[in-house]
Design an enzyme around this catalytic site. Structure first.
Site, mmCIF file in Angstrom:
data_model
loop_
_atom_site.group_PDB
_atom_site.id
_atom_site.type_symbol
_atom_site.label_atom_id
_atom_site.label_comp_id
_atom_site.label_asym_id
_atom_site.label_seq_id
_atom_site.Cartn_x
_atom_site.Cartn_y
_atom_site.Cartn_z
ATOM 1 N N ARG A 93 -2.600 18.088 -2.906
ATOM 2 C CA ARG A 93 -3.532 17.571 -3.913
ATOM 3 C C ARG A 93 -3.714 16.068 -3.767
ATOM 4 N NH1 ARG A 93 -1.230 20.822 -7.816
ATOM 5 N NH2 ARG A 93 -0.152 19.077 -8.773
ATOM 6 N N ASP B 177 0.832 -1.213 0.000
ATOM 7 C CA ASP B 177 0.000 0.000 0.000
ATOM 8 C C ASP B 177 0.863 1.258 0.000
ATOM 9 O OD1 ASP B 177 1.057 -0.256 2.499
ATOM 10 O OD2 ASP B 177 -0.809 0.118 3.598
#
Length: 275
Positions: A206, A186
């Site tokens: 972002r 991950d």
């Protein structure tokens, strides 16, 4: 035949010496048989003989032999050009296959993002060519929070779906020049070019915001967040390994502090080593 040159023919012969020799011997035997036949018999008995017909080559037979020789040479050239064309096709196919294999070797099979190897190659190139306009490159290492629970509770198939959604959101959050990679499990990474500390912070924000909305997978809603560590290049890394290691340290600092984004701070890292 449009690209025929003596050099083209000689290269084709050099690449296929055995086939060229076989063709040349076959054509030589064919011409020799035709010549002996013409000497033995009047192949065009309806043409007026020039002299004693049984042992002379008539004008018609000479023309026939000339045409036959030309046809044999033409056939030889055509076969060599066909060999050259086949070689070019095989080479083009091999280059395409090699390019595809190279892409696969640098691509994460699940998400389609670049993999760790591709990231390290790009990072090495970035370290060797830092910006000259006062800006820097930035390496973001990102570790997902809450993903382990998805795998444990809902299974790896659901977890794979979540990773695919995360990868797609990261693609949307990235600038056109940003390199986005999945480096294992991950963990993801982004290499942002030509930024300063402020613009790097905006790039990181972002990506954080891209995971603010829940992810739906396997009929369940999953809340996924992440911790990001940032290393600026060349400020925080003279080599690719140094930059990666420092970004990794900053990422674990972010996880420990429960925050989303942490820049590597050499002074803080030195204090921790002393402690």
């Amino acid at each position: 035949m449009n690209n025929f040159t003596p050099q083209t023919l000689s290269k084709a012969i050099a690449r296929h010496p055995r086939a060229s020799l076989q063709d040349a011997l076959l054509l030589f035997i064919l011409m020799l048989a035709a010549l002996l036949l013409a000497l033995q018999y009047d192949l065009f008995f309806f043409i007026d003989r020039l002299s004693d017909a049984q042992r002379q080559v008539s004008l018609a037979e000479a023309i026939f032999l000339t045409v036959m020789l030309t046809a044999c040479l033409f056939a030889f050239v055509l076969r060599r050009l066909r060999d050259q064309r086949d070689d070019a096709a095989l080479k083009a196919a091999a280059e395409v296959e090699l390019r595809q294999l190279t892409e696969l070797a640098l691509q994460d099979p699940l998400t389609g993002l670049l993999n760790r190897r591709a990231l390290m190659e790009a990072l090495t190139a970035a370290v060797k060519a830092p910006p000259t306009d006062g800006s820097e490159h930035a390496l973001f290492l990102m570790d997902l929070n809450g993903f382990k629970r998805v795998n444990d509770v809902h299974g790896h198939q659901c977890g794979d779906h979540v990773l695919e959604v995360v990868a797609e959101r990261f693609r949307s959050a990235a600038r056109p020049s940003d390199l986005v990679a999945r480096i294992g499990g991950d963990e993801f990474a982004v290499l942002a070019y030509n930024v300063d500390r402020e613009s790097a912070g905006k790039v990181g924000t972002r990506f954080v915001q891209s995971l603010e909305s829940p992810i739906r997978a396997a009929t369940h809603i999953h809340e996924i967040s992440m911790a990001i560590g940032v290393a600026l290049i060349p400020e925080n890394g003279a080599t690719a390994e140094d930059a990666f290691r420092n970004a990794d340290k900053a990422m674990y600092q972010a996880k420990a502090a429960g925050t989303s984004l942490v820049f590597f701070e050499p002074a803080l890292d030195a204090q921790k080593r002393i402690a």
